[in-house]
Design a protein around this motif. Structure first.
Motif, PDB file in Angstrom:
ATOM      1  N   GLU A  41       0.832  -1.215   0.000  1.00  0.00           N
ATOM      2  CA  GLU A  41       0.000   0.000   0.000  1.00  0.00           C
ATOM      3  C   GLU A  41       0.862   1.259   0.000  1.00  0.00           C
ATOM      4  N   ARG A  42       1.928   1.254   0.793  1.00  0.00           N
ATOM      5  CA  ARG A  42       2.774   2.445   0.890  1.00  0.00           C
ATOM      6  C   ARG A  42       3.495   2.721  -0.431  1.00  0.00           C
ATOM      7  N   LEU A  43       4.064   1.678  -1.032  1.00  0.00           N
ATOM      8  CA  LEU A  43       4.790   1.867  -2.282  1.00  0.00           C
ATOM      9  C   LEU A  43       3.836   2.175  -3.434  1.00  0.00           C
ATOM     10  N   GLY A  44       2.653   1.587  -3.388  1.00  0.00           N
ATOM     11  CA  GLY A  44       1.640   1.927  -4.385  1.00  0.00           C
ATOM     12  C   GLY A  44       1.240   3.394  -4.289  1.00  0.00           C
ATOM     13  N   SER A  45       1.154   3.890  -3.062  1.00  0.00           N
ATOM     14  CA  SER A  45       0.824   5.293  -2.840  1.00  0.00           C
ATOM     15  C   SER A  45       1.922   6.200  -3.392  1.00  0.00           C
ATOM     16  N   TYR A  46       3.173   5.823  -3.172  1.00  0.00           N
ATOM     17  CA  TYR A  46       4.291   6.599  -3.735  1.00  0.00           C
ATOM     18  C   TYR A  46       4.213   6.613  -5.269  1.00  0.00           C
ATOM     19  N   ALA A  47       3.908   5.469  -5.853  1.00  0.00           N
ATOM     20  CA  ALA A  47       3.811   5.386  -7.314  1.00  0.00           C
ATOM     21  C   ALA A  47       2.723   6.307  -7.850  1.00  0.00           C
ATOM     22  N   MET A  48       1.559   6.297  -7.200  1.00  0.00           N
ATOM     23  CA  MET A  48       0.449   7.133  -7.653  1.00  0.00           C
ATOM     24  C   MET A  48       0.746   8.620  -7.454  1.00  0.00           C
ATOM     25  N   LYS A  49       1.294   8.957  -6.290  1.00  0.00           N
ATOM     26  CA  LYS A  49       1.572  10.368  -6.016  1.00  0.00           C
ATOM     27  C   LYS A  49       2.591  10.924  -6.997  1.00  0.00           C
ATOM     28  N   SER A  50       3.651  10.173  -7.250  1.00  0.00           N
ATOM     29  CA  SER A  50       4.697  10.654  -8.154  1.00  0.00           C
ATOM     30  C   SER A  50       4.204  10.720  -9.596  1.00  0.00           C
ATOM     31  N   ALA A  51       3.334   9.781  -9.988  1.00  0.00           N
ATOM     32  CA  ALA A  51       2.760   9.830 -11.335  1.00  0.00           C
ATOM     33  C   ALA A  51       1.885  11.065 -11.496  1.00  0.00           C
ATOM     34  N   SER A  52       1.122  11.390 -10.470  1.00  0.00           N
ATOM     35  CA  SER A  52       0.259  12.576 -10.525  1.00  0.00           C
ATOM     36  C   SER A  52       1.093  13.850 -10.613  1.00  0.00           C
ATOM     37  N   ILE A  53       2.206  13.877  -9.881  1.00  0.00           N
ATOM     38  CA  ILE A  53       3.093  15.040  -9.955  1.00  0.00           C
ATOM     39  C   ILE A  53       3.670  15.172 -11.353  1.00  0.00           C
ATOM     40  N   GLU A  54       4.213  14.070 -11.859  1.00  0.00           N
ATOM     41  CA  GLU A  54       4.851  14.130 -13.178  1.00  0.00           C
ATOM     42  C   GLU A  54       3.853  14.505 -14.268  1.00  0.00           C
TER      43      GLU A  54
ATOM     44  N   GLN B 122       8.395  -4.020 -13.989  1.00  0.00           N
ATOM     45  CA  GLN B 122       8.259  -2.698 -14.594  1.00  0.00           C
ATOM     46  C   GLN B 122       8.855  -1.671 -13.652  1.00  0.00           C
ATOM     47  N   PRO B 123       9.799  -0.849 -14.134  1.00  0.00           N
ATOM     48  CA  PRO B 123      10.323   0.211 -13.278  1.00  0.00           C
ATOM     49  C   PRO B 123       9.247   1.264 -12.988  1.00  0.00           C
ATOM     50  N   LEU B 124       9.246   1.757 -11.764  1.00  0.00           N
ATOM     51  CA  LEU B 124       8.410   2.894 -11.378  1.00  0.00           C
ATOM     52  C   LEU B 124       9.381   4.009 -11.002  1.00  0.00           C
ATOM     53  N   SER B 125       9.898   4.660 -12.019  1.00  0.00           N
ATOM     54  CA  SER B 125      11.044   5.549 -11.827  1.00  0.00           C
ATOM     55  C   SER B 125      10.676   6.951 -11.360  1.00  0.00           C
ATOM     56  N   GLN B 126       9.399   7.330 -11.492  1.00  0.00           N
ATOM     57  CA  GLN B 126       9.035   8.724 -11.246  1.00  0.00           C
ATOM     58  C   GLN B 126       9.426   9.201  -9.843  1.00  0.00           C
ATOM     59  N   VAL B 127       9.129   8.408  -8.814  1.00  0.00           N
ATOM     60  CA  VAL B 127       9.390   8.849  -7.441  1.00  0.00           C
ATOM     61  C   VAL B 127      10.879   8.973  -7.149  1.00  0.00           C
ATOM     62  N   LEU B 128      11.730   8.405  -7.998  1.00  0.00           N
ATOM     63  CA  LEU B 128      13.170   8.478  -7.805  1.00  0.00           C
ATOM     64  C   LEU B 128      13.814   9.547  -8.671  1.00  0.00           C
ATOM     65  N   GLU B 129      12.998  10.283  -9.426  1.00  0.00           N
ATOM     66  CA  GLU B 129      13.538  11.349 -10.266  1.00  0.00           C
ATOM     67  C   GLU B 129      13.806  12.590  -9.421  1.00  0.00           C
ATOM     68  N   GLU B 130      14.752  13.400  -9.889  1.00  0.00           N
ATOM     69  CA  GLU B 130      15.321  14.419  -9.005  1.00  0.00           C
ATOM     70  C   GLU B 130      15.095  15.854  -9.468  1.00  0.00           C
ATOM     71  N   TYR B 131      14.013  16.098 -10.182  1.00  0.00           N
ATOM     72  CA  TYR B 131      13.681  17.488 -10.512  1.00  0.00           C
ATOM     73  C   TYR B 131      12.889  18.099  -9.352  1.00  0.00           C
ATOM     74  N   PRO B 132      12.834  19.416  -9.249  1.00  0.00           N
ATOM     75  CA  PRO B 132      12.324  20.083  -8.037  1.00  0.00           C
ATOM     76  C   PRO B 132      10.932  19.646  -7.588  1.00  0.00           C
TER      77      PRO B 132
END
Length: 399
Positions: free
Chosen positions: A216-229, A341-351
């Motif tokens: 659940e926690r990692l899924g939440s990170y994936a969704m939040k970072s996808a929404s940001i991107e 499948q990589p979920l790279s968004q949350v590990l990206e380093e833009y502001p």
């Protein structure tokens, strides 16, 4: 008007509509390039490397199949002139994705992924591939792009050896990423053990999570970072510029994204390609953002396990080495009947990604450690097509 006349009129109308639909469908298929030969898939053939006499090029042809960020295939090769068993790998700075990967961390992981494929292919073909990282020293980080052009990531020296049947060789020819839904089955303890123990470097670790709390926690990170991107236009635009809408474009560029990346294949692939070619807005702007978020949601809901590769530091060598480990993780997973499948968004380093990036490191890494890869992992519900690959000769630096 008589019933017979009405009936005849309806038949004519329906026939006309059917004819129009058939013409429209045929037009979309032609626009898609359904009769175009997919040259961009030739490197996936096991016989492809056999076209070349030079063993270095034979192994490069295998490295070309490795996982790589944004499917940019950012590899350049310089063949040593004074030693026909030596070549050098360079990061192609003309293929950086500066918006999503501003510090070129993913670029370095991609270099490592290539090197591991070369080593595994070398074992199978009878060549020991000795890899020396940054033989001419590290990059000038203040002049990174220029430095990438002059300093190789690795020197590879081949030594003739007895061919070995590697269990990881056949999986080289399978797609590295599967974005479809996964089965709900948890990994067995034996599968987890085999995946985690492929790492022998004390400065790195592979961690696998499949308990409810972490899912659940990692899924939440994936969704939040996808929404940001999805809301950062410059990052989405960077992706849009390397989208290949049809077979003609895929054969021309042979890198980037295409509709089959979402698992679309067969006639539907060509219908969608035709539509996107005629109406580019279907895959750009808000439509692309919404599609990306929905695709991530489908992935998260259908993920039984996640895996991370974590390094103790974040220097360039560690980044490359994590890419080498990532290749072994992919290939071992394939051997076990699993995909990722990589979920790279949350590990990206833009502001805009700073908050979730910091948070996930606080939760899963400590003492200066870096999460180099986060992937979803599981048993596939369907196979996915292979992605575009360049001609291996296009990687060679002409001198």
């Amino acid at each position: 008007m008589s019933k017979r006349t009405v009936k005849k009129t309806m038949i004519i109308i329906l026939s006309s509509i059917g004819t129009v639909l058939i013409i429209a469908l045929a037009s979309l298929l032609i626009i898609s390039g359904i009769f175009e030969s997919a040259k961009y898939l030739e490197p996936w053939q096991k016989t492809y490397s056999q076209k070349f006499d030079d063993p270095r090029i034979q192994l490069m042809a295998h490295g070309l199949l490795a996982a790589n960020g944004h499917n940019m295939q950012p590899w350049k090769i310089r063949l040593a002139k004074d030693d026909h068993m030596v070549f050098y790998l360079y990061a192609d700075s003309d293929r950086l994705t500066n918006e999503a990967d501003p510090f070129a961390r993913q670029m370095m992981i991609t270099q490592g992924a290539f090197l591991e494929y070369v080593k595994i292919a070398g074992d199978e073909l009878g060549y020991k591939a000795a890899v020396e990282l940054f033989p001419n020293g590290g990059y000038d980080e203040q002049k990174l792009q220029a430095s990438m052009k002059t300093k190789p990531v690795a020197k590879i020296r081949l030594t003739k050896d007895k061919p070995q049947n590697s269990p990881l060789y056949d999986p080289l020819f399978l797609p590295d990423t599967n974005r479809a839904a996964y089965q709900s089955n948890k990994l067995t303890s034996e599968q987890i053990d085999q995946l985690e123990t492929i790492n022998t470097d004390v400065n790195m670790s592979i961690n696998i999570f499949q308990d409810k709390e972490n899912i659940e926690r990692l899924g939440s990170y994936a969704m939040k970072s996808a929404s940001i991107e999805a809301g950062v236009n410059r990052v989405m635009q960077e992706t849009d510029t390397i989208f290949r809408a049809n077979e003609y474009q895929k054969n021309k560029y042979r890198y980037g994204f295409s509709v089959e990346g979402q698992g679309t294949s067969g006639i539907m692939q060509h219908v969608l390609q035709g539509l996107v070619t005629v109406l580019p807005s279907l895959n750009s702007g808000k439509a692309a953002s919404d599609m990306f978020i929905q695709s991530t949601r489908t992935s998260v809901v259908n993920t039984p396990a996640y895996a991370m590769i974590i390094t103790n530091d974040n220097n360039r060598s560690s980044q490359v080495e994590s890419g080498m480990l990532y290749s072994r993780l992919i290939l071992t997973a394939h051997r076990l009947g699993l995909v990722m499948q990589p979920l790279s968004q949350v590990l990206e380093e833009y502001p805009e990604m700073k908050e979730p990036y910091t948070s996930i490191h606080r939760d899963y890494a400590s003492n200066g450690a870096t999460i180099q890869m986060l992937v979803r992992l599981g048993k596939p519900t369907k196979e996915v097509p292979q992605s575009m690959r360049r001609d291996v000769m296009d990687l060679i630096i002409r001198e």
